[in-house]
Design an enzyme around this catalytic site. Structure first.
Site, PDB file in Angstrom:
ATOM      1  N   GLU A   1       0.832  -1.218   0.000  1.00 43.54           N
ATOM      2  CA  GLU A   1       0.000   0.000   0.000  1.00 43.54           C
ATOM      3  C   GLU A   1       0.857   1.255   0.000  1.00 43.54           C
ATOM      4  O   GLU A   1       2.062   1.204   0.254  1.00 43.54           O
ATOM      5  CB  GLU A   1      -0.872   0.037   1.260  1.00 43.54           C
ATOM      6  CG  GLU A   1      -2.258  -0.525   1.072  1.00 43.54           C
ATOM      7  CD  GLU A   1      -3.144   0.392   0.253  1.00 43.54           C
ATOM      8  OE1 GLU A   1      -2.704   1.499  -0.098  1.00 43.54           O
ATOM      9  OE2 GLU A   1      -4.277  -0.007  -0.041  1.00 43.54           O
TER      10      GLU A   1
ATOM     11  N   ASP B   1      -9.739   2.173  -4.509  1.00 47.10           N
ATOM     12  CA  ASP B   1      -8.815   2.121  -3.365  1.00 47.10           C
ATOM     13  C   ASP B   1      -7.899   3.348  -3.391  1.00 47.10           C
ATOM     14  O   ASP B   1      -8.390   4.462  -3.331  1.00 47.10           O
ATOM     15  CB  ASP B   1      -8.076   0.774  -3.435  1.00 47.10           C
ATOM     16  CG  ASP B   1      -7.425   0.387  -2.133  1.00 47.10           C
ATOM     17  OD1 ASP B   1      -7.121   1.270  -1.330  1.00 47.10           O
ATOM     18  OD2 ASP B   1      -7.177  -0.817  -1.914  1.00 47.10           O
TER      19      ASP B   1
HETATM   20  C1  BGC Z   1      -7.030  -0.962   2.503  1.00 45.08           C
HETATM   21  C2  BGC Z   1      -6.646  -1.868   3.529  1.00 45.08           C
HETATM   22  C3  BGC Z   1      -7.594  -3.017   3.573  1.00 45.08           C
HETATM   23  C4  BGC Z   1      -7.691  -3.656   2.238  1.00 45.08           C
HETATM   24  C5  BGC Z   1      -8.739  -4.681   2.204  1.00 45.08           C
HETATM   25  C6  BGC Z   1      -6.962  -1.711   1.271  1.00 45.08           C
HETATM   26  O1  BGC Z   1      -7.075  -0.838   0.319  1.00 45.08           O
HETATM   27  O2  BGC Z   1      -6.238   0.167   2.437  1.00 45.08           O
HETATM   28  O3  BGC Z   1      -6.582  -1.219   4.734  1.00 45.08           O
HETATM   29  O4  BGC Z   1      -7.224  -3.955   4.486  1.00 45.08           O
HETATM   30  O5  BGC Z   1      -7.928  -2.694   1.264  1.00 45.08           O
HETATM   31  O6  BGC Z   1      -9.865  -4.167   2.731  1.00 45.08           O
HETATM   32 CA    CA Z   2      -5.913   1.561   0.507  1.00 48.11          CA
END
Ligand code: BGC
Ligand code: CA
Length: 389
Positions: free
Chosen positions: A19, A205
Site C-alpha cells: 500500500e 482504493d
Molecule cells: C485498505 C486496507 C484493507 C484492504 C482490504 C486496502 O485498500 O487500504 O486497509 O485492508 O484494502 O480491505
Molecule cells: Ca488503501
C-alpha cells in the site's frame, strides 16, 4: 493508435497488503508499506536495492518529513520514523474512543498538512465494521481536525492541480468523491460524486492525480488502475482480448465511450456473462491483447447477447495488472513518468494464489512512455510528498 501498456513487476515484495506507494524525490526512492506485514519498504530503482523496517503495529502509509525522516500511520497513531536508527516516536493518537480502529491511507496536502483516515476492524479484507472511520487532518503544531465521520474504509486521496478540489475515496461507497478544498484553512465542503463503480467491479482504493489533472484509481479486486476524467467521471476505455481465449472486461454500468460505437458490426459470436452488469462491452481487436491482465469474470461462449460492440481503443488505456488486489498507485521515476502500483495477497485463496504468483508485488507501468502528454514532468505530487509536521 492502439497503445499497448507494458506492466512489469519491479519488486516481488510478496506483501500481505502492499500500500501507499510514494516517490521520494529527494532520495529518488519508492516508499511503500505492507499494512498487515507491518513493514515500511524503500526501493531504489537505479540499483534495485530494497530496504525495510519492521513496525510494531499495522502500518498504513509513510511520507517524508521536511525535518528529515518519515511520518507513518501505525495502528491509530501518527509516528515519526528515523530510518537509520529505526527509532519510532508517536506524535498523535487518533480515534482514542475507538480502540478497534486503525489508520488507513494518508497523504500530505499542498501546504504540508497530513490528511489521514481511519477504519473499523476488518474481519476479512474489505469486510469491515461499518461506519467506524473518520477523516482527519494534522498540522505542524500537531493539532487535529476531524473532517468526516461514519467512513467505512478511508482510502485514496489527492488534490486537483489548482489545489481547489480534494478527491477522496471511501471504498465501500464504490465512489470517487470530490470536495471543494480551501488550502488556507484546510476546510472541506460541497461533497459530490465524481464516479460510481458498478457492483462487482471491485472497490476503488488508492489514487493519484497526474499532470493533466486526471485521476488514476487502483481498483481492489479489479486488477486494474482506472484513468478517470474528474470532470465527466468517465474512464478511458479498457479491455482486451485474445482470440484463443476471450477475456471479457467489464467497465461500469455506464458506457465508457458515449455515443455510437466506433465500429459497429455484426456480433462476433454469442456470449453469456455471469455477473450482474447492465452493459457489457466486448473488445475484440486483434489476436494480440491490448493490455494484459487477469479476467474479472468468466465468460461462456454459448449464447446470450444480441449485440456485441467492437470498440476501437485510442488514447490512454486503463492499466491492467496480472494480480486482482491492486491497492494504490503513484507516479515516480526521475521525470515522474512511471506509474507504480502496489498490490495485496491477503485474502486470495489457494487457487487464486497459484494464478497470481506476483500478488503482493509492486508493478511499474511503462505505458507512460507512449502517452507522455498525460504524464508530464510537472507532477502535482511534487507538493504532496513532504509533510511539514
Ligand atoms: C485498505 C486496507 C484493507 C484492504 C482490504 C486496502 O485498500 O487500504 O486497509 O485492508 O484494502 O480491505
Ligand atoms: Ca488503501
Amino acid at each position: 493508435m492502439m497503445s499497448s501498456v507494458k506492466v512489469e513487476c519491479v519488486i516481488k515484495a510478496g506483501a500481505l497488503i502492499g500500500e501507499g506507494p510514494l516517490w521520494d524525490e529527494s532520495q529518488q526512492t519508492l516508499m511503500f508499506v505492507d499494512i498487515a506485514g507491518q513493514k515500511i519498504h524503500r526501493w531504489r530503482p537505479t540499483t534495485n536495492q530494497s530496504e525495510s523496517v519492521e513496525t510494531e503495529d499495522f502500518v498504513s502509509f509513510v511520507v517524508p518529513r521536511v525535518s528529515g525522516g518519515y511520518l507513518a500511520g501505525m495502528g491509530r497513531s501518527i509516528v515519526a520514523v528515523e530510518w537509520s536508527t529505526q527509532m519510532m516516536t508517536s506524535l498523535v493518537e487518533l480515534d482514542e474512543d475507538k480502540p478497534n480502529n486503525r489508520l488507513n491511507d494518508g497523504k500530505v496536502d499542498p501546504r504540508g498538512r497530513l490528511l489521514a483516515g481511519t477504519m473499523g476492524r476488518e474481519k476479512r479484507p474489505a469486510e469491515v465494521q461499518r461506519q467506524q472511520g473518520s477523516l482527519f487532518s494534522v498540522t505542524s503544531d500537531l493539532s487535529v481536525t476531524k473532517h468526516l465521520t461514519q467512513v467505512d474504509i478511508s482510502n485514496g486521496m489527492d488534490w486537483s492541480l489548482d489545489q481547489k478540489t480534494f478527491f477522496y475515496i471511501d471504498s465501500l461507497s464504490l465512489t470517487v468523491d470530490a470536495f471543494d478544498y480551501d488550502s488556507d484553512s484546510g476546510r472541506l465542503g460541497n461533497r459530490r460524486v465524481v464516479c460510481h463503480l458498478a457492483e462487482g467491479e471491485g472497490l476503488p482504493d488508492g489514487m493519484t492525480v497526474d499532470a493533466d489533472g486526471r485521476l488514476w484509481v487502483a481498483i481492489y479486486n479489479g486488477g486494474r488502475v482506472l484513468n478517470i476524467d474528474p470532470e465527466t467521471g468517465q474512464s478511458e476505455p479498457q479491455c482486451t482480448c485474445v482470440f484463443s481465449q476471450v477475456y471479457l472486461w467489464v467497465l461500469s454500468g455506464v458506457p465508457v465511450v458515449s455515443g455510437v460505437p466506433v465500429v459497429s458490426g455484426v456480433p462476433v459470436g454469442s456470449l453469456r456473462y455471469t455477473c450482474g452488469f447492465s452493459q457489457v462491452y466486448l473488445w475484440v481487436l486483434s489476436g494480440v491483447p491490448v493490455v494484459s491482465g487477469v479476467p474479472v469474470g468468466s465468460l461462456r461462449c454459448t449464447c446470450g447477447f444480441s449485440q456485441v460492440y467492437l470498440w476501437v481503443l485510442s488514447g490512454v488505456p486503463t492499466v491492467s495488472l496480472p494480480v486482482t488486489k491492486t491497492t494504490s498507485c503513484c507516479f515516480g521515476g526521475p521525470d515522474f513518468s512511471d506509474l507504480y502500483v502496489t498490490s495485496a495477497s491477503l485474502g486470495l485463496d489457494q487457487s487464486e494464489r497459484r494464478k497470481q504468483p506476483l500478488a503482493g508485488g509492486v508493478f511499474r507501468d511503462l505505458g507512460s512512455k507512449v502517452v507522455p502528454q498525460s504524464r508530464s514532468l510537472d507532477k502535482p505530487q511534487l507538493y504532496d510528498v513532504v509533510s511539514n509536521l
